[in-house]
Write a protein that holds these residues in place. Structure first.
Motif, mmCIF file in Angstrom:
data_model
loop_
_atom_site.group_PDB
_atom_site.id
_atom_site.type_symbol
_atom_site.label_atom_id
_atom_site.label_comp_id
_atom_site.label_asym_id
_atom_site.label_seq_id
_atom_site.Cartn_x
_atom_site.Cartn_y
_atom_site.Cartn_z
ATOM 1 N N CYS A 1 -2.827 3.490 -5.778
ATOM 2 C CA CYS A 1 -3.357 2.770 -4.634
ATOM 3 C C CYS A 1 -3.420 1.294 -4.997
ATOM 4 N N LEU A 2 -3.441 0.431 -3.990
ATOM 5 C CA LEU A 2 -3.673 -0.979 -4.288
ATOM 6 C C LEU A 2 -4.974 -1.067 -5.084
ATOM 7 N N ALA A 3 -4.978 -1.881 -6.111
ATOM 8 C CA ALA A 3 -6.040 -1.898 -7.120
ATOM 9 C C ALA A 3 -7.416 -2.269 -6.578
ATOM 10 N N ASP A 4 -8.429 -1.607 -7.119
ATOM 11 C CA ASP A 4 -9.823 -2.020 -6.936
ATOM 12 C C ASP A 4 -10.099 -3.048 -8.030
ATOM 13 N N LEU B 1 0.843 -1.205 0.000
ATOM 14 C CA LEU B 1 0.000 0.000 0.000
ATOM 15 C C LEU B 1 0.876 1.252 0.000
ATOM 16 N N PHE B 2 1.883 1.290 0.856
ATOM 17 C CA PHE B 2 2.778 2.441 0.944
ATOM 18 C C PHE B 2 3.526 2.647 -0.377
ATOM 19 N N THR B 3 3.972 1.559 -0.984
ATOM 20 C CA THR B 3 4.685 1.648 -2.260
ATOM 21 C C THR B 3 3.782 2.213 -3.351
ATOM 22 N N CYS B 4 2.542 1.745 -3.392
ATOM 23 C CA CYS B 4 1.589 2.278 -4.374
ATOM 24 C C CYS B 4 1.376 3.774 -4.151
ATOM 25 N N GLN B 5 1.203 4.173 -2.887
ATOM 26 C CA GLN B 5 0.968 5.585 -2.581
ATOM 27 C C GLN B 5 2.158 6.447 -2.981
ATOM 28 N N LYS B 6 3.365 5.943 -2.827
ATOM 29 C CA LYS B 6 4.548 6.702 -3.253
ATOM 30 C C LYS B 6 4.540 6.935 -4.760
ATOM 31 N N ASP C 1 -3.279 -13.558 5.931
ATOM 32 C CA ASP C 1 -2.509 -12.721 6.840
ATOM 33 C C ASP C 1 -1.858 -11.574 6.060
ATOM 34 N N CYS C 2 -2.166 -10.350 6.447
ATOM 35 C CA CYS C 2 -1.677 -9.153 5.740
ATOM 36 C C CYS C 2 -0.163 -8.985 5.805
ATOM 37 N N THR C 3 0.514 -9.701 6.707
ATOM 38 C CA THR C 3 1.962 -9.530 6.864
ATOM 39 C C THR C 3 2.769 -10.493 5.997
ATOM 40 N N VAL C 4 2.099 -11.368 5.266
ATOM 41 C CA VAL C 4 2.794 -12.285 4.358
ATOM 42 C C VAL C 4 3.206 -11.513 3.113
ATOM 43 N N ARG C 5 4.385 -11.809 2.612
ATOM 44 C CA ARG C 5 4.900 -11.118 1.424
ATOM 45 C C ARG C 5 4.357 -11.753 0.150
ATOM 46 N N LYS C 6 3.783 -10.898 -0.693
ATOM 47 C CA LYS C 6 3.244 -11.316 -1.993
ATOM 48 C C LYS C 6 3.523 -10.210 -3.000
ATOM 49 N N ARG C 7 3.410 -10.530 -4.282
ATOM 50 C CA ARG C 7 3.440 -9.488 -5.294
ATOM 51 C C ARG C 7 2.174 -8.672 -5.140
ATOM 52 N N PHE C 8 2.090 -7.526 -5.786
ATOM 53 C CA PHE C 8 0.937 -6.650 -5.621
ATOM 54 C C PHE C 8 0.670 -5.871 -6.896
ATOM 55 N N VAL C 9 -0.553 -5.330 -6.967
ATOM 56 C CA VAL C 9 -0.949 -4.548 -8.139
ATOM 57 C C VAL C 9 -1.544 -3.221 -7.674
ATOM 58 N N CYS C 10 -1.075 -2.142 -8.300
ATOM 59 C CA CYS C 10 -1.552 -0.785 -8.001
ATOM 60 C C CYS C 10 -2.254 -0.230 -9.238
ATOM 61 N N THR C 11 -3.225 0.646 -8.994
ATOM 62 C CA THR C 11 -3.839 1.390 -10.090
ATOM 63 C C THR C 11 -3.925 2.863 -9.693
ATOM 64 N N GLN C 12 -4.022 3.697 -10.690
ATOM 65 C CA GLN C 12 -4.112 5.135 -10.459
ATOM 66 C C GLN C 12 -5.498 5.482 -9.921
ATOM 67 N N THR C 13 -5.554 6.236 -8.822
ATOM 68 C CA THR C 13 -6.818 6.654 -8.214
ATOM 69 C C THR C 13 -6.683 8.088 -7.713
ATOM 70 N N ASP C 14 -7.808 8.701 -7.429
ATOM 71 C CA ASP C 14 -7.788 10.048 -6.861
ATOM 72 C C ASP C 14 -7.515 10.015 -5.358
ATOM 73 N N MET C 15 -8.063 8.979 -4.690
ATOM 74 C CA MET C 15 -7.921 8.852 -3.231
ATOM 75 C C MET C 15 -7.358 7.474 -2.890
ATOM 76 N N CYS C 16 -6.655 7.405 -1.755
ATOM 77 C CA CYS C 16 -6.153 6.123 -1.275
ATOM 78 C C CYS C 16 -6.004 6.201 0.235
ATOM 79 N N ASN C 17 -6.739 5.357 0.938
ATOM 80 C CA ASN C 17 -6.670 5.291 2.398
ATOM 81 C C ASN C 17 -6.943 6.660 3.033
ATOM 82 N N GLY C 18 -7.887 7.392 2.442
ATOM 83 C CA GLY C 18 -8.281 8.689 2.976
ATOM 84 C C GLY C 18 -7.425 9.859 2.544
ATOM 85 N N ALA C 19 -6.376 9.602 1.776
ATOM 86 C CA ALA C 19 -5.480 10.675 1.327
ATOM 87 C C ALA C 19 -5.655 10.917 -0.168
#
Length: 171
Positions: A55-58, A46-51, A132-150
């Motif tokens: 955001c993590l993809a819908d 999530l942090f990487t996508c926000q940078k 478990d959210c702490t397990v390491r996996k690949r991830f997918v981000c998409t462009q959004t206007d908002m992410c996690n309230g920001a």
């Protein structure tokens, strides 16, 4: 709309380049996508996508599942985090807009125990699973206007297909 042949060839070549680019992909729908080659836990993803201003993809339709996974083959077919979570919530919601999940592929299993959702390869397609959210996996981000309230900043390079290129490609 009439477009000179040299210009249309350039845009078709540019689109084909992005369609085959393994990390950042321009889908025919104009969705700007980042599919990681490395593994992070859901929160780091999530942090990487926000940078990246993303955001993590819908993944809220079957078409979106196909668009995001159609280029994943062989070793690329693995678990992939996306933006659906029940962490510190009573039910699964998308992190970009806080909307409840209203689409899941066939045979999806989302256990409401504070987990995060991921795309799970089940031949020949993908389904949703939770873990478990702490397990390491690949991830997918998409462009959004908002992410996690920001509010997300616009990326330096736009990934959308311009209208005149859509006309050339009949999209």
């Amino acid at each position: 709309m009439e477009v000179e042949p040299q210009r249309s060839t350039f845009y078709i070549s540019l689109l084909l380049f992005f369609l085959t680019w393994p990390v950042e992909t321009l889908e025919p729908t104009g969705i700007c996508v980042y599919v990681s080659k490395y593994r992070l836990n859901w929160f780091e993803a999530l942090f990487t996508c926000q940078k990246k201003g993303m955001c993590l993809a819908d993944i809220d339709t079957g078409f979106t599942v196909l668009a995001l996974t159609s280029h994943l083959h062989g070793d690329d077919r693995t678990d992939i985090w996306f933006g659906l979570t029940a962490f510190e919530r009573n039910n699964y919601r998308y992190i970009s807009n806080n909307k409840l999940v209203d689409y899941t592929p066939k045979d999806s299993v989302l256990v409401n125990n504070g987990s995060c959702a991921f795309l799970k390869p089940v031949d020949p397609l993908y389904t949703f699973a939770s873990g478990d959210c702490t397990v390491r996996k690949r991830f997918v981000c998409t462009q959004t206007d908002m992410c996690n309230g920001a509010r997300m900043r616009k990326p330096k390079a736009s990934c959308t297909v311009p209208d005149y290129a859509k006309e050339i490609l009949s999209l």
